[in-house]
Design an enzyme around this catalytic site. Sequence first.
Site, mmCIF file in Angstrom:
data_model
loop_
_atom_site.group_PDB
_atom_site.id
_atom_site.type_symbol
_atom_site.label_atom_id
_atom_site.label_comp_id
_atom_site.label_asym_id
_atom_site.label_seq_id
_atom_site.Cartn_x
_atom_site.Cartn_y
_atom_site.Cartn_z
ATOM 1 N N SER A 118 0.802 -1.221 0.000
ATOM 2 C CA SER A 118 0.000 0.000 0.000
ATOM 3 C C SER A 118 0.837 1.274 0.000
ATOM 4 C CB SER A 118 -0.936 0.017 1.217
ATOM 5 O OG SER A 118 -0.208 0.104 2.426
ATOM 6 N N LYS A 148 1.851 4.644 7.395
ATOM 7 C CA LYS A 148 1.262 5.522 6.385
ATOM 8 C C LYS A 148 2.024 6.850 6.394
ATOM 9 C CE LYS A 148 -2.164 2.723 5.337
ATOM 10 N NZ LYS A 148 -2.233 2.060 4.007
#
Length: 250
Positions: free
Chosen positions: A45, A106
């Site tokens: 991701s 992230k």
Amino acid sequence: MSISTEGRRKEDRLAEGSRVVLQALLIALGIQTLLFQPFSIPSGSMKATLLIGDYLFVSKYSYGYSHYSLPLSPPLFSGRIFGAAPQRGDVVVFRLPKDDSTDYIKRVIGLPGDRIQMIDGLLHINGAPVKRERIADFIDDENGGRRARPALARNVAKRGELRVARSPGQWFSRQHRGISRSDRPLFHDGRHRDNSADSRVPSAVGYVPFENLIGKAQIIFFSIGDGEPAWHIWSWPWSVRWSRLFTIVR
């Protein structure tokens, strides 16, 4: 007499060896709690910043310490000690608010009080579109190799050098604003925006409390492709991504 002396010597050596092992464990525990903790990347991701099989060090001191900084995360206190706010663009590891036994990594794009919008596929922060630059695009072969393609537009944040690999799909049809500043929520974004569970998905990640931060991703110290476990030493010559070793996470 000699038998007794030899027995005491063996006991002394055993005790000394145990003390050395205990001291080494305490030092390692202290380093992992206060300074650096290793993490591995299990999903794509954050491509191409981070690839599956990357191993990296996360600095625990960058944002101070919460109870999530401690081994097993015992709830001994709330908030943060020596807290320092992250900067926009930082790649951070945090505990998932929906499941605080799970670590996520992230990039921070929204700070407390920020307004984050997607308008016609373009990221806007506090009403201003993120700067777009023309750069060479690439196709990732999952092992860190790249094949050049014609240049495509890429978003580059004015602060923190937030980089977006491609022009993403529509995220929101309405604006999102962080909750009260005292709660210090953060908005996180996956690099692979078209296929990433991040703060766009309240049921998956949502806003991340400041307390849930573990640390800042700093350096990739090892990277292996082809789905090989790191302990398969015999496969290293052709499966290790040598060009990624000891690279700074940006």
